[in-house]
Enzyme design. Structure first.
Site, short mmCIF file in Angstrom:
data_model
loop_
_atom_site.label_atom_id
_atom_site.label_comp_id
_atom_site.label_asym_id
_atom_site.label_seq_id
_atom_site.Cartn_x
_atom_site.Cartn_y
_atom_site.Cartn_z
N HIS A 75 -26.78 2.53 -9.55
CA HIS A 75 -27.74 2.04 -10.52
C HIS A 75 -29.10 1.89 -9.85
CE1 HIS A 75 -25.19 1.21 -13.95
NE2 HIS A 75 -24.27 0.71 -13.12
N ALA A 122 -7.66 2.66 6.17
CA ALA A 122 -7.53 1.83 4.98
C ALA A 122 -8.66 0.81 4.90
CB ALA A 122 -6.18 1.11 5.01
N ARG A 145 -12.91 8.17 17.01
CA ARG A 145 -12.54 9.29 17.85
C ARG A 145 -12.34 10.52 16.99
NH1 ARG A 145 -6.67 9.10 18.29
NH2 ARG A 145 -5.98 7.26 17.18
C1 LIG Z 1 -6.94 4.56 10.81
C2 LIG Z 1 -5.43 4.70 11.03
C3 LIG Z 1 -4.99 6.05 10.50
C4 LIG Z 1 -5.07 4.61 12.49
O1 LIG Z 1 -6.07 5.14 13.31
P1 LIG Z 1 -6.00 4.95 14.91
O2 LIG Z 1 -7.30 5.30 15.51
O3 LIG Z 1 -4.76 5.64 15.38
O4 LIG Z 1 -5.86 3.39 14.98
P2 LIG Z 1 -5.11 2.48 16.00
O5 LIG Z 1 -3.87 1.99 15.33
O6 LIG Z 1 -4.99 3.15 17.35
O7 LIG Z 1 -6.14 1.31 16.12
C5 LIG Z 1 -7.36 1.41 16.82
C6 LIG Z 1 -8.20 0.19 16.53
O8 LIG Z 1 -8.75 0.32 15.21
C7 LIG Z 1 -8.33 -0.79 14.39
N1 LIG Z 1 -8.05 -0.24 13.07
C8 LIG Z 1 -7.06 0.62 12.72
N2 LIG Z 1 -7.14 0.91 11.41
C9 LIG Z 1 -8.18 0.20 10.94
C10 LIG Z 1 -8.76 0.08 9.65
N3 LIG Z 1 -8.26 0.76 8.62
N4 LIG Z 1 -9.84 -0.70 9.50
C11 LIG Z 1 -10.35 -1.38 10.55
N5 LIG Z 1 -9.85 -1.30 11.80
C12 LIG Z 1 -8.77 -0.54 11.98
C13 LIG Z 1 -7.09 -1.33 15.10
O9 LIG Z 1 -6.88 -2.68 14.78
C14 LIG Z 1 -7.44 -1.10 16.54
O10 LIG Z 1 -8.36 -2.12 16.95
P3 LIG Z 1 -8.44 -2.61 18.49
O11 LIG Z 1 -8.88 -1.39 19.28
O12 LIG Z 1 -9.44 -3.70 18.45
O13 LIG Z 1 -7.04 -3.04 18.84
C15 LIG Z 1 -4.64 3.55 10.32
O14 LIG Z 1 -4.94 2.32 10.94
C16 LIG Z 1 -4.92 3.44 8.85
O15 LIG Z 1 -5.88 2.80 8.39
N6 LIG Z 1 -4.03 4.11 8.06
C17 LIG Z 1 -4.14 4.18 6.63
C18 LIG Z 1 -2.76 3.91 6.00
C19 LIG Z 1 -2.86 3.99 4.51
O16 LIG Z 1 -3.71 3.38 3.88
N7 LIG Z 1 -2.01 4.79 3.89
C20 LIG Z 1 -2.11 4.97 2.46
C21 LIG Z 1 -0.98 5.74 1.94
S1 LIG Z 1 -1.32 7.48 2.09
#
Ligand SMILES: CC(C)(COP(=O)(O)OP(=O)(O)OC[C@H]1O[C@@H](n2cnc3c(N)ncnc32)[C@H](O)[C@@H]1OP(=O)(O)O)[C@@H](O)C(=O)NCCC(=O)NCCS
Length: 160
Positions: A75, A122, A145
């Site tokens: 908007h 997420a 990354r």
């Molecule tokens: C992003 C994701 C794919 C993992 O990515 P990753 O880089 O392998 O993440 P990691 O588990 O190694 O975590 C790395 C850091 O990011 C943080 N982090 C991971 N996901 C995050 C998110 N969604 N939001 C904020 N921070 C997040 C972790 O807490 C961790 O923090 P730290 O370094 O301080 O400990 C996963 O966390 C995610 O969000 N998956 C989505 C699941 C979903 O919604 N599915 C829906 C059905 S399809």
């Protein structure tokens, strides 16, 4: 493939859904005069809201987690002497590449482009472009990354 000019909201627009797309329960697809294109075999999770104002393109094989909202418009709010609901919208459009994974509960804002193969964590709010194969999360979403590195690590481990 399904194509329709009707959005059920009386604003018109175009919806194009390619073959093999999964649209889960409770999804709202509302072009609001723009266009929404969903590529082949894309998955739209439960209760997502997809708007189309400035144009929304979702690439093939892309997965969008439950309760994600995608809004290719804003908007106008420059004036304070006129209600915002009558100020002109800005509409740039949103492009989401192929093979992208968007986690549950994300918000994707107008003007954003998400590159091929990106992962959006997420609960993210995506307000800026995300590079191809970027892994991004947070508010605002930032790349932490690249999947190109995970591919490199995978290939190295297979060759040991
Ligand atoms: C992003 C994701 C794919 C993992 O990515 P990753 O880089 O392998 O993440 P990691 O588990 O190694 O975590 C790395 C850091 O990011 C943080 N982090 C991971 N996901 C995050 C998110 N969604 N939001 C904020 N921070 C997040 C972790 O807490 C961790 O923090 P730290 O370094 O301080 O400990 C996963 O966390 C995610 O969000 N998956 C989505 C699941 C979903 O919604 N599915 C829906 C059905 S399809």
């Amino acid at each position: 493939m399904l194509q329709t000019d009707s959005d059920g909201y009386s604003f018109g627009g175009r919806i194009l859904v390619s073959d093999g797309v999964v649209i889960s329960d409770g999804v709202i697809i509302a072009p609001y005069g723009g266009s929404i294109e969903i590529g082949a075999r894309a998955y739209i999770g439960p209760y997502c809201v997809l708007y189309g104002h400035g144009g929304l393109a979702i690439g093939r094989n892309t997965m969008i987690g439950a309760h994600t909202v995608i809004v290719p418009a804003n908007h106008g709010f420059a004036r304070i002497d006129v209600p915002m609901n009558v100020q002109p919208l800005t509409q740039k459009g949103i492009h989401i590449g192929e093979d992208v994974w968007i986690g549950a509960g994300c918000k994707i804002l107008d003007g954003v482009s998400i590159g091929k193969g990106a992962v959006i964590g997420a609960g993210s709010v995506v307000s800026q472009d995300i590079d191809a194969y970027g892994i991004a999360h947070g508010v605002p979403a930032a790349i932490v990354r690249s999947r190109e590195k995970t591919q490199e690590d995978y290939s190295l481990s297979r060759n040991r």
